[in-house]
Every structure is written in C-alpha cells, then in structure tokens.
Write a protein that holds these residues in place. Structure first.
Motif, short mmCIF file in Angstrom:
data_model
loop_
_atom_site.label_atom_id
_atom_site.label_comp_id
_atom_site.label_asym_id
_atom_site.label_seq_id
_atom_site.Cartn_x
_atom_site.Cartn_y
_atom_site.Cartn_z
N SER A 1 -31.32 30.01 36.27
CA SER A 1 -32.10 31.02 35.56
C SER A 1 -32.64 32.01 36.58
O SER A 1 -32.62 31.75 37.80
CB SER A 1 -33.27 30.38 34.79
N CYS B 1 -37.57 40.57 32.94
CA CYS B 1 -36.65 39.54 32.44
C CYS B 1 -37.17 38.13 32.76
O CYS B 1 -37.02 37.21 31.94
CB CYS B 1 -35.26 39.73 33.06
N VAL C 1 -40.06 37.38 30.31
CA VAL C 1 -39.51 37.10 28.98
C VAL C 1 -38.82 35.74 28.97
O VAL C 1 -38.97 34.94 28.03
CB VAL C 1 -38.52 38.21 28.55
N GLU C 2 -38.05 35.47 30.01
CA GLU C 2 -37.32 34.20 30.10
C GLU C 2 -38.28 33.01 30.06
O GLU C 2 -38.02 32.01 29.37
CB GLU C 2 -36.51 34.17 31.39
N GLU D 1 -41.28 32.79 28.71
CA GLU D 1 -41.84 32.61 27.37
C GLU D 1 -40.80 32.08 26.39
O GLU D 1 -41.11 31.24 25.54
CB GLU D 1 -42.42 33.94 26.86
N VAL D 2 -39.57 32.56 26.52
CA VAL D 2 -38.50 32.08 25.63
C VAL D 2 -38.22 30.61 25.90
O VAL D 2 -38.03 29.82 24.96
CB VAL D 2 -37.21 32.93 25.82
N LYS D 3 -38.20 30.21 27.18
CA LYS D 3 -37.95 28.80 27.50
C LYS D 3 -39.07 27.91 26.99
O LYS D 3 -38.82 26.77 26.56
CB LYS D 3 -37.79 28.64 29.02
N LYS D 4 -40.31 28.40 27.01
CA LYS D 4 -41.42 27.62 26.46
C LYS D 4 -41.24 27.40 24.96
O LYS D 4 -41.40 26.29 24.45
CB LYS D 4 -42.75 28.34 26.72
N ALA D 5 -40.90 28.49 24.26
CA ALA D 5 -40.71 28.39 22.82
C ALA D 5 -39.52 27.50 22.48
O ALA D 5 -39.57 26.68 21.56
CB ALA D 5 -40.52 29.78 22.22
N ALA D 6 -38.42 27.65 23.24
CA ALA D 6 -37.23 26.83 22.99
C ALA D 6 -37.49 25.38 23.33
O ALA D 6 -37.01 24.46 22.64
CB ALA D 6 -36.06 27.37 23.82
#
Length: 337
Positions: A189, A268, A271-272, A274-279
């Motif tokens: 990542s 990026c 954003v990455e 926060e997206v990984k936390k949500a996922a």
C-alpha cells in the motif's frame, strides 16, 4: 574532479565545525527558544554550504544530510527531542548522529551467516547498479517505459548504497546501524511504502518534527480524524524539502511538480488509511497479490508524471550518469600514479 573533491572536504570541515559549536555552546543553553535562537546561524550556514558543490554525487548527499536531516535533528534538539536527546556522551557521537543518515542502536552480536548474507546482498546490488549504468549506453534503443523502470531501480539502488556507504564511519566505531530501506518493492500500500519501507530515516525525522505536533494540535478539533491533517502536512513538508533539493541539483527555479507529487501521495495515503479502517470493520481486505502490483504501478505512474520530469528536463539524470565514468577515470588515474 580534484577541485570538486577539495571543495567537498572544505564543506564538511565547515559543517563539522558548526556541529562542534552546537555540541559545546548550544547544548548548554536552556531548551526551547534560546537554544533554537543559538542554532539559527547554523541553519543559515547549512543552507549556503552545498551551493559550492556542483556534482550530483557529492552535492546531492551533502544537501540531503545537512539541509534536511541535520537541520531537522537540530530543530528537535532545540527542545530536547529526537536522536540527539539525551545529549550523546561525546562530540564524535554527536557529529555522527547529527550529520549522517543513521540511527545508532546498541551493539548486538551478529551471526557470521547473517553478515555473509548482508555482504552478498550488497554485492548483488552493486552488480545490478553497474548493469543499469551500462544499459544507459543503449538508451536510444530502449523504450521510454523501460528507461523509467531503470530510473526507478537506479534511484533505489543508488540511494541505498550511498546511504550505507555514508553510514560506514559509525560502523567503524562499533555501532550497529538501522537499515534505511525495508524492501520497498514489496510494498502492499502507499502507507506501507512511505511509512515502513522507503527511506526510514526521513520517516523517522518527519514524524516527531511534523506529524506528531500537527496531530496533537488538531486533536481538539478533529478528534480521531486528526491524523488526516498531520499526514497532509508531513507530505507537504517532504515535497518542499524535495523541491529545495531539486534546486541544489539543477540550480533552476522550482516548478512545484515534485511538491504536487507528494501532496497527491499525501491525499491518497490519508484516504487509503480511512478506507482500510472502514473495510477492516467489515472484514474486507485486499490480497497482497493485487495490492502489491497496484501500489508499484501507482508509484511508477505518478513518478513519471510529477517526480522525474523536472530532473529529466534539466538534464540532472544525464549529469548523474556521466559522473560515473568521470569517477571511474579519476580513480584509475589515482591508482596508476
């Protein structure tokens, strides 16, 4: 070449003299404003010193060590933080830690097999770098994308070998040196690449100087989202420092492309995360067989778009390649004398 080497030694003698002042004078000042005030002339001198160097391989590392790493370490030292606090036991340790890309850790017995692996790895990287430099002789017949691939490999191998070579003085005095890279080509990542694998000394110095203070300041307003402005500020500072280094290498006004490169990666990365936390809360995770190639591709594409153009446009890449043959001829001439 003789004049450049002579100027190089003059620059570093002046730099070491400045660091002696920091050790004997600034260290006795109370931490905070007064110590910072005593260090301001040193910061100014460090900005000027690399301007007398014009070669890529002597001027580039000198700029990186003095203008970036050493200045940031001394900034932390002003407030009794960072690798120079507590104050090293002697002037030699102070100079090594402040001026070189090293983080000294206690000596631990190392198995001979581990030493052999390390030496064999270094030898392999030297061979690969030599092969890349040789390949540039045929660049007129190579596809631009392949040349970009060579540049990426060259930058990684060159940086790792130069930083390892510059850290050698500390090894002479019996210290173990923490690695500067952690196999960045295995990144899964953007966060993994910048935070855990690429140029770890820069990561380690930007965290306490930029990331941690911004995160603490923004916590009262943003709470759990305070890492976002801290991440953006860290990448912005990195971009500006790269812009400054580009000026020393090319001696042309900045175009801000490399700053935008780091700002893009900062956005990026934020954003990455926060997206990984949500996922992660939903049990979703992208397999490394997918995330790894996507990460490397993103780095290569954005590097071609924003990181390399200023260097290529001003001929810094060709200058660096040309210097290899000059250095080889210089060494041969000295050996045959």
């Amino acid at each position: 070449m003789d004049d450049e080497i002579y100027e190089f030694f003059k620059v570093w003698i002046k730099a070491i003299s400045c660091l002696c002042y920091c050790y004997y004078v600034s260290s006795i000042m109370p931490k905070g404003f007064f110590r910072l005030l005593s260090l301001l002339p040193i910061f100014f001198v460090f900005l000027l010193l690399p301007l007398t160097l014009h070669s890529f391989h002597l001027g580039g590392p000198t700029t990186f060590f003095l203008v970036w790493l050493c200045t940031f370490k001394l900034l932390l030292f002003s407030f009794d933080q960072g690798p120079l606090s507590p104050l090293p036991p002697n002037i030699l340790h102070f100079v090594l830690i402040s001026s070189l890309p090293i983080k000294i850790k206690p000596q631990i017995p190392t198995k001979n097999s581990e030493k052999r692996v390390s030496k064999s790895t270094i030898f392999l990287k030297v061979v690969l770098l030599a092969a890349i430099i040789r390949a540039y002789d045929y660049r007129d017949y190579l596809h631009p994308h392949f040349i970009l691939f060579l540049y990426c490999c060259h930058m990684y191998l060159g940086l790792e070998l130069v930083l390892a070579l510059c850290a050698a003085p500390a090894r002479v005095f019996g210290f173990q040196i923490e690695p500067q890279f952690n196999e960045p080509y295995l990144s899964t990542s953007i966060q993994d690449f910048w935070g855990r694998r690429w140029n770890l000394m820069v990561t380690g110095i930007l965290r306490p100087t930029v990331y941690d203070p911004i995160r603490r300041l923004s916590w009262s307003v943003l709470g759990p989202y305070s890492p976002i402005p801290a991440t953006l500020a860290t990448f912005a500072v990195s971009g500006l420092m790269h812009e400054l280094m580009y000026y020393y290498l090319a001696r042309v006004p900045p175009t801000w492309e490399v700053t935008w490169f780091f700002m893009l990666h900062g956005v990026c990365t934020a954003v990455e995360v926060e997206v990984k936390k949500a996922a992660g809360r939903r049990g979703w995770r992208l397999h490394r067989a997918v995330s790894g190639p996507v990460t490397v591709l993103f780095l290569a594409v954005t590097g071609k778009w924003l990181f390399f153009p200023q260097l290529i446009r001003n001929g810094v890449d060709r200058k660096a390649i040309k210097e290899y043959s000059i250095m080889i001829r210089f060494v041969k001439s000295r050996l045959l004398q």
